[in-house]
Design a protein around this motif. Structure first.
Motif, PDB file in Angstrom:
ATOM      1  N   LYS A   9       0.817  -1.219   0.000  1.00 24.23           N
ATOM      2  CA  LYS A   9       0.000   0.000   0.000  1.00 24.23           C
ATOM      3  C   LYS A   9       0.847   1.264   0.000  1.00 24.23           C
ATOM      4  O   LYS A   9       0.524   2.224  -0.666  1.00 24.23           O
ATOM      5  N   ARG A  10       1.892   1.270   0.808  1.00 21.63           N
ATOM      6  CA  ARG A  10       2.719   2.464   0.964  1.00 21.63           C
ATOM      7  C   ARG A  10       3.993   2.334   0.131  1.00 21.63           C
ATOM      8  O   ARG A  10       4.394   1.255  -0.259  1.00 21.63           O
ATOM      9  N   GLN A  11       4.618   3.481  -0.109  1.00 22.53           N
ATOM     10  CA  GLN A  11       5.843   3.525  -0.904  1.00 22.53           C
ATOM     11  C   GLN A  11       7.008   2.892  -0.143  1.00 22.53           C
ATOM     12  O   GLN A  11       7.182   3.125   1.044  1.00 22.53           O
ATOM     13  N   ALA A  12       7.793   2.107  -0.841  1.00 24.45           N
ATOM     14  CA  ALA A  12       8.998   1.516  -0.251  1.00 24.45           C
ATOM     15  C   ALA A  12      10.073   2.593  -0.166  1.00 24.45           C
ATOM     16  O   ALA A  12      10.368   3.259  -1.150  1.00 24.45           O
ATOM     17  N   VAL A  13      10.620   2.779   1.023  1.00 29.51           N
ATOM     18  CA  VAL A  13      11.655   3.795   1.223  1.00 29.51           C
ATOM     19  C   VAL A  13      12.907   3.210   1.868  1.00 29.51           C
ATOM     20  O   VAL A  13      13.938   3.865   1.936  1.00 29.51           O
ATOM     21  N   VAL A  14      12.808   1.977   2.341  1.00 29.74           N
ATOM     22  CA  VAL A  14      13.939   1.279   2.952  1.00 29.74           C
ATOM     23  C   VAL A  14      14.146  -0.004   2.153  1.00 29.74           C
ATOM     24  O   VAL A  14      13.199  -0.766   1.948  1.00 29.74           O
ATOM     25  N   PHE A  15      15.357  -0.238   1.711  1.00 30.50           N
ATOM     26  CA  PHE A  15      15.636  -1.412   0.887  1.00 30.50           C
ATOM     27  C   PHE A  15      16.702  -2.269   1.548  1.00 30.50           C
ATOM     28  O   PHE A  15      17.670  -1.763   2.104  1.00 30.50           O
ATOM     29  N   ALA A  16      16.479  -3.584   1.496  1.00 30.83           N
ATOM     30  CA  ALA A  16      17.405  -4.517   2.131  1.00 30.83           C
ATOM     31  C   ALA A  16      17.494  -5.778   1.286  1.00 30.83           C
ATOM     32  O   ALA A  16      16.538  -6.151   0.605  1.00 30.83           O
ATOM     33  N   ARG A  34       9.588  -1.195  10.518  1.00 32.16           N
ATOM     34  CA  ARG A  34       9.588  -1.202  11.988  1.00 32.16           C
ATOM     35  C   ARG A  34       8.943  -2.474  12.519  1.00 32.16           C
ATOM     36  O   ARG A  34       9.434  -3.071  13.469  1.00 32.16           O
ATOM     37  N   LYS A  35       7.826  -2.885  11.907  1.00 33.74           N
ATOM     38  CA  LYS A  35       7.104  -4.077  12.371  1.00 33.74           C
ATOM     39  C   LYS A  35       7.954  -5.340  12.287  1.00 33.74           C
ATOM     40  O   LYS A  35       7.869  -6.192  13.157  1.00 33.74           O
ATOM     41  N   ILE A  36       8.761  -5.459  11.226  1.00 37.35           N
ATOM     42  CA  ILE A  36       9.574  -6.665  11.081  1.00 37.35           C
ATOM     43  C   ILE A  36      10.919  -6.543  11.792  1.00 37.35           C
ATOM     44  O   ILE A  36      11.700  -7.484  11.807  1.00 37.35           O
ATOM     45  N   GLY A  37      11.164  -5.382  12.390  1.00 37.60           N
ATOM     46  CA  GLY A  37      12.396  -5.194  13.159  1.00 37.60           C
ATOM     47  C   GLY A  37      13.643  -5.085  12.317  1.00 37.60           C
ATOM     48  O   GLY A  37      14.708  -5.565  12.709  1.00 37.60           O
ATOM     49  N   LEU A  38      13.530  -4.464  11.164  1.00 35.87           N
ATOM     50  CA  LEU A  38      14.684  -4.281  10.300  1.00 35.87           C
ATOM     51  C   LEU A  38      15.769  -3.531  11.074  1.00 35.87           C
ATOM     52  O   LEU A  38      15.481  -2.518  11.715  1.00 35.87           O
ATOM     53  N   PRO A  39      16.996  -4.031  11.063  1.00 41.15           N
ATOM     54  CA  PRO A  39      18.074  -3.400  11.835  1.00 41.15           C
ATOM     55  C   PRO A  39      18.255  -1.920  11.500  1.00 41.15           C
ATOM     56  O   PRO A  39      18.137  -1.523  10.344  1.00 41.15           O
ATOM     57  N   ASN A  40      18.524  -1.143  12.505  1.00 43.01           N
ATOM     58  CA  ASN A  40      18.863   0.282  12.410  1.00 43.01           C
ATOM     59  C   ASN A  40      17.697   1.205  12.091  1.00 43.01           C
ATOM     60  O   ASN A  40      17.883   2.415  12.040  1.00 43.01           O
ATOM     61  N   GLU A  42      14.919   1.882  13.896  1.00 35.98           N
ATOM     62  CA  GLU A  42      14.589   2.700  15.074  1.00 35.98           C
ATOM     63  C   GLU A  42      15.639   3.789  15.288  1.00 35.98           C
ATOM     64  O   GLU A  42      15.297   4.919  15.603  1.00 35.98           O
ATOM     65  N   ASP A  43      16.906   3.449  15.106  1.00 38.49           N
ATOM     66  CA  ASP A  43      17.976   4.443  15.258  1.00 38.49           C
ATOM     67  C   ASP A  43      17.824   5.562  14.233  1.00 38.49           C
ATOM     68  O   ASP A  43      17.976   6.737  14.558  1.00 38.49           O
ATOM     69  N   MET A  44      17.506   5.198  12.994  1.00 39.65           N
ATOM     70  CA  MET A  44      17.341   6.186  11.945  1.00 39.65           C
ATOM     71  C   MET A  44      16.147   7.095  12.241  1.00 39.65           C
ATOM     72  O   MET A  44      16.228   8.315  12.077  1.00 39.65           O
ATOM     73  N   ILE A  45      15.055   6.518  12.703  1.00 37.68           N
ATOM     74  CA  ILE A  45      13.858   7.300  13.026  1.00 37.68           C
ATOM     75  C   ILE A  45      14.159   8.277  14.155  1.00 37.68           C
ATOM     76  O   ILE A  45      13.789   9.451  14.093  1.00 37.68           O
ATOM     77  N   LYS A  46      14.862   7.815  15.177  1.00 37.77           N
ATOM     78  CA  LYS A  46      15.233   8.690  16.297  1.00 37.77           C
ATOM     79  C   LYS A  46      16.186   9.786  15.841  1.00 37.77           C
ATOM     80  O   LYS A  46      16.078  10.935  16.261  1.00 37.77           O
ATOM     81  N   GLN A  47      17.133   9.423  14.964  1.00 37.39           N
ATOM     82  CA  GLN A  47      18.108  10.395  14.468  1.00 37.39           C
ATOM     83  C   GLN A  47      17.411  11.538  13.730  1.00 37.39           C
ATOM     84  O   GLN A  47      17.815  12.689  13.841  1.00 37.39           O
ATOM     85  N   PHE A  48      16.360  11.222  12.996  1.00 38.27           N
ATOM     86  CA  PHE A  48      15.618  12.250  12.265  1.00 38.27           C
ATOM     87  C   PHE A  48      14.580  12.935  13.131  1.00 38.27           C
ATOM     88  O   PHE A  48      13.898  13.856  12.682  1.00 38.27           O
ATOM     89  N   GLY A  49      14.408  12.480  14.375  1.00 39.89           N
ATOM     90  CA  GLY A  49      13.458  13.097  15.286  1.00 39.89           C
ATOM     91  C   GLY A  49      12.006  12.836  14.918  1.00 39.89           C
ATOM     92  O   GLY A  49      11.147  13.674  15.140  1.00 39.89           O
ATOM     93  N   LEU A  50      11.734  11.656  14.346  1.00 34.60           N
ATOM     94  CA  LEU A  50      10.383  11.316  13.918  1.00 34.60           C
ATOM     95  C   LEU A  50       9.619  10.537  14.988  1.00 34.60           C
ATOM     96  O   LEU A  50      10.218   9.877  15.814  1.00 34.60           O
ATOM     97  N   ASN A  51       8.292  10.617  14.917  1.00 34.96           N
ATOM     98  CA  ASN A  51       7.451   9.779  15.759  1.00 34.96           C
ATOM     99  C   ASN A  51       6.452   9.071  14.845  1.00 34.96           C
ATOM    100  O   ASN A  51       6.425   9.311  13.637  1.00 34.96           O
ATOM    101  N   ALA A  52       5.609   8.204  15.405  1.00 33.22           N
ATOM    102  CA  ALA A  52       4.690   7.400  14.594  1.00 33.22           C
ATOM    103  C   ALA A  52       3.762   8.268  13.742  1.00 33.22           C
ATOM    104  O   ALA A  52       3.517   7.969  12.568  1.00 33.22           O
ATOM    105  N   GLU A  53       3.248   9.349  14.317  1.00 35.08           N
ATOM    106  CA  GLU A  53       2.341  10.231  13.578  1.00 35.08           C
ATOM    107  C   GLU A  53       3.059  10.905  12.414  1.00 35.08           C
ATOM    108  O   GLU A  53       2.517  11.010  11.313  1.00 35.08           O
TER     109      GLU A  53
END
Length: 71
Positions: A9-16, A34-40, A42-53
């Motif tokens: 449904k959503r655009q792919a922005v992380v590739f592994a 985030r749901k599948i626990g892809l490494p790093n 959470e760190d990237m989200i925190k680094q950019f100062g993002l939250n779920a909303e």
């Protein structure tokens, strides 16, 4: 932009690299990554100062841009 390999449904922005299929790459939206626990993720989200909303808003904006041919 390709769609997420999980939700489709959503655009792919992380590739592994797909561990089940070496040499093949899978793309994920932030939510599914985030749901599948892809490494790093959470760190990237925190680094950019993002939250779920903020992530949800960003994904909606990206989907709208893709629909309008802006991406």
């Amino acid at each position: 932009m390709p769609l997420c390999s999980i939700c489709k449904k959503r655009q792919a922005v992380v590739f592994a690299t797909d561990s089940a299929h070496p040499g093949r790459t899978a793309g994920y939206c932030f939510t599914c990554a985030r749901k599948i626990g892809l490494p790093n993720i959470e760190d990237m989200i925190k680094q950019f100062g993002l939250n779920a909303e903020m992530i949800e808003d960003m994904e909606e904006q990206m989907a709208a841009a893709a629909e309008n041919g802006e991406v």
